[in-house]
Enzyme design. Structure first.
Site, PDB file in Angstrom:
ATOM      1  N   ASP A   1      75.218  30.950 -36.678  1.00  0.00           N
ATOM      2  CA  ASP A   1      73.875  31.446 -37.007  1.00  0.00           C
ATOM      3  C   ASP A   1      72.853  31.087 -35.922  1.00  0.00           C
ATOM      4  O   ASP A   1      71.655  31.093 -36.180  1.00  0.00           O
ATOM      5  CB  ASP A   1      73.413  30.946 -38.387  1.00  0.00           C
TER       6      ASP A   1
ATOM      7  N   THR B   1      71.035  32.685 -41.525  1.00  0.00           N
ATOM      8  CA  THR B   1      72.020  31.833 -42.200  1.00  0.00           C
ATOM      9  C   THR B   1      72.609  32.536 -43.417  1.00  0.00           C
ATOM     10  O   THR B   1      73.808  32.430 -43.689  1.00  0.00           O
ATOM     11  CB  THR B   1      71.378  30.497 -42.602  1.00  0.00           C
TER      12      THR B   1
END
Length: 210
Positions: free
Chosen positions: A85, A17
């Protein structure tokens, strides 16, 4: 920038992330982040994996499919690059680790039906870090339900990911993230940016951060 749809993957705590945020900002890209916190079965799973694994994985698959289907169908004239992600296939990989064989076979049948309906990324960035590094990152971000994750579980996830990538010849930047510090070390992020300016054949292409 050679790619319109990039997916970043890796084990729990690998830095997916963080890197996704940085790349999205750099390329003014549309950002797709996994909404794992909305899964009501996640804390329960870490307390009692056998009881909650199947509803956990079903919930994740449904939510990931809904999110990717909606966002990837939308056209945005000002954001031609999309960065995610997570890879939808992670549904299958985590299910393989978490579910008994009979439940996994049922889950795989559902996955195969759904998976065909999604656009696949142009490039996968896979962050590979040793379990010790993953545990350090997990402790640092301090999500209570993650603090008891055993090393063996992380190792099994790691093995499942790397086996899948090598078996399926996905166009992958396989990055040794053992010492990755994308937030504080500009050299590390610049290595990634330089790699994204190049064309790659299908298969794995290995990258080490200085």
């Amino acid at each position: 920038m050679k790619y319109n749809f990039i997916t970043i993957e890796g084990n729990i705590g690998a830095g997916k992330t963080t890197l996704a945020h940085l790349l999205a900002k750099r390329f003014n890209a549309r950002l797709i982040l996994e909404e794992f916190a909305d899964n009501p079965f996640l804390p329960k799973f870490y307390e009692n994996p056998q009881q909650y694994a199947f509803p956990l994985e079903l919930f994740f698959m449904a939510e990931r499919f809904k999110q990717l289907k909606e966002l990837l169908q939308q056209k945005d004239l000002f954001q031609t690059v999309t960065i995610s992600d997570y890879l939808f296939t992670k549904c299958l990989l985590f299910a393989k680790v978490n579910l008994p064989d009979d439940e996994f076979r049922l889950y795989q049948r559902l996955f195969d039906i759904i998976h065909q309906q999604l656009i696949q990324p142009d490039l996968l960035i896979y962050l590979h870090a040793p379990v010790k590094k993953l545990q350090e990152n997990i402790r640092r971000r301090n999500r209570p339900y993650e603090q008891g994750i055993p090393n063996e579980y992380l190792f099994n996830i790691q093995e499942t990911y790397t086996h899948y990538i090598k078996q399926h010849d996905i166009k992958t930047l396989f990055i040794d993230a053992s010492n990755a510090d994308f937030l504080s070390n500009d050299i590390h992020i610049n290595v990634i940016l330089d790699a994204l300016s190049k064309d790659y054949d299908d298969g794995q292409h290995y990258l080490t951060l200085p």
